[in-house]
Structure formats: structure tokens, C-alpha cells
Design a protein around this motif. Structure first.
Motif: not given
Lengths: 156, 86
Positions: B49-63, B65-71, B78-84
Motif C-alpha cells: 500500500a505504501f510502496e510509493h509513499q510520496n504519492v500518499i495523501r493524508a488527513a488528520i481529523n478530516q483535514e 496535512v503534509d507528511h511532516a505534520e505531527p499526529i 486517513a491515508l489515501f491516493p491522490p483524489m480523482t
């Protein structure tokens, strides 16, 4: 006065005329209404359906954020955005955006802005189903969509 | 140790084989990037799922965030691919 922003994420179809009427109801200050409808294409007969997955809660919240930003940025009087999820067949509606303003340019720009951000930041994902019965790939995000979004934030 | 609700969508969900799970996170998982690295140690389905982890998008509490965001304090990540959509 109606709420200036209406956002719905729903499985069922919508009626463009009914949504425009609802947005205009009991108002005489609106001078321009732009609507955008996004439809499911048949991809030259190869596609039997698109399956749309979404992130319940965040999808609505994200589209509302985008619509409120458009209201402020372009001085829109009202905006409606409706996005469907589930299995959608060719010819059916996927998304509707309506932007209303006193003059046309803000309504055109507002609808365009809402769609550009909706495509790149509202949490929806499309999967293709083919007429031969096979389930295809998840649709890939397009660089052109990112570029369309970025033109709104590019420094002059 | 903190407990968060993780949600996955699209091909991230399919590769992991579930849409949602509650997970206890070790204290050294500080950012979204740390979380993804931690998940990749949990098995080959997560690695896929996270083989190409730079393409993965993230949301914290439904907003978003960047990968550098503290959790810290996140209820739902939420972790998901780019939206379409659209």
C-alpha cells in the motif's frame, strides 16, 4: 434568504433545473448564474460504469471549505455543489456546481475555481468498470488537474 | 502509547485489505511520515500500500496535512491516493 452555500454528497441523481431554482428562490439581486455539470463518459463504448468512493464527512467538509473560499474570493452571492458517489453509468451525472453573482465574470471564475479545487482536494476516487465485465484500474490523478488548480495561486 | 482510528481509501484500502482499524502507536511515531514507516513494518500488505509513499495523501481529523505534520492528538488519520473526483 437561502443559505449561500449548499453542499450535498449523495448516491441519488440531482436535477439541475431544480437546484438552480432553489438557489434563486425569492431573490432578485442575482445577475449571473453559471452551472457546471460533470458527466460519466462511455470511453468509446468500453466503460460500463464508474464506481465513486468517498470519505464521508470529509468530502462534505472539504467542498464546503472550497465553496466558502470561492464566495469570499469572487464575491459570489451563492454557490451549490453536489457530488454523487456509488456506481454511475455513462450518461449519468457525477457532479454539479452552480455559482451566482451580480455580474458574469465572478460566476464563471467561481464555478471554475470550485471545480479545480474539488477535483484535486475533495476526497473522491473513481474506479472503472468495463463492458466486458472486467473491473479496471483506479483512475490516476492527472498533472493537468494540479496545474489547473495551481493557476489560482500562482503569483502574478 | 496512543490509540488512533486509521482509515484507508481506494487502492490503499484494497491493498491493506480493510478500510478502518484502531491502532496503538508507539511514542516514537511523531509525524505522518513516521506513521507510514511504522505501518510498513506491519506486513507485506502495508508495504504494498505504501510502496510509493510520496504519492500518499493524508488527513488528520478530516483535514489535509503534509507528511511532516505531527499526529499528536489526532482522533482519526486517513491515508489515501491522490483524489480523482469531479
Amino acid at each position: 434568504m437561502n443559505a449561500p452555500v449548499i453542499v450535498r454528497v449523495q448516491r441519488e441523481d440531482f436535477d439541475l433545473d431544480a437546484e438552480v431554482s432553489a438557489l434563486r428562490r425569492e431573490r432578485s439581486d442575482i445577475g449571473a448564474v453559471v452551472t457546471f455539470s460533470g458527466l460519466c463518459r462511455d470511453e468509446a463504448g468500453a466503460l460500463s460504469a464508474l464506481e465513486l468512493e468517498h470519505y464521508p464527512g470529509m468530502a462534505e467538509a472539504e467542498i464546503e471549505r472550497i465553496c466558502h473560499e470561492a464566495l469570499e474570493r469572487f464575491g459570489l452571492q451563492a454557490a451549490t455543489a453536489i457530488h454523487r458517489f456509488g456506481k454511475i453509468t455513462p450518461g449519468e451525472n457525477i457532479v454539479l456546481v452552480i455559482a451566482a453573482s451580480p455580474h458574469r465574470q465572478a460566476a464563471f471564475d467561481g464555478a471554475n475555481f470550485i471545480m479545480d479545487f474539488l477535483k484535486t482536494s475533495a476526497p473522491f476516487w473513481k474506479k472503472e468498470h468495463h463492458v466486458d465485465g472486467s473491473i479496471g484500474e483506479w483512475v490516476s490523478a492527472k498533472d493537468a488537474d494540479d496545474a489547473a488548480r495551481d493557476r489560482w495561486t500562482r503569483k502574478p | 502509547m496512543s490509540t488512533v482510528n486509521l482509515v484507508y481509501f481506494s487502492w490503499v484500502r484494497e491493498r491493506i485489505g480493510k478500510g478502518e482499524e484502531m491502532l496503538d502507536l508507539p511514542a516514537d511515531v511523531v509525524t505522518v511520515a513516521d506513521l507510514i514507516a511504522h505501518l510498513k513494518t506491519r506486513g507485506e500488505e502495508y508495504e504494498a500500500a505504501f510502496e510509493h509513499q510520496n504519492v500518499i495523501r493524508a488527513a488528520i481529523n478530516q483535514e489535509h496535512v503534509d507528511h511532516a505534520e505531527p499526529i499528536a492528538g489526532a482522533r482519526e488519520i486517513a491515508l489515501f491516493p491522490p483524489m480523482t473526483g469531479g
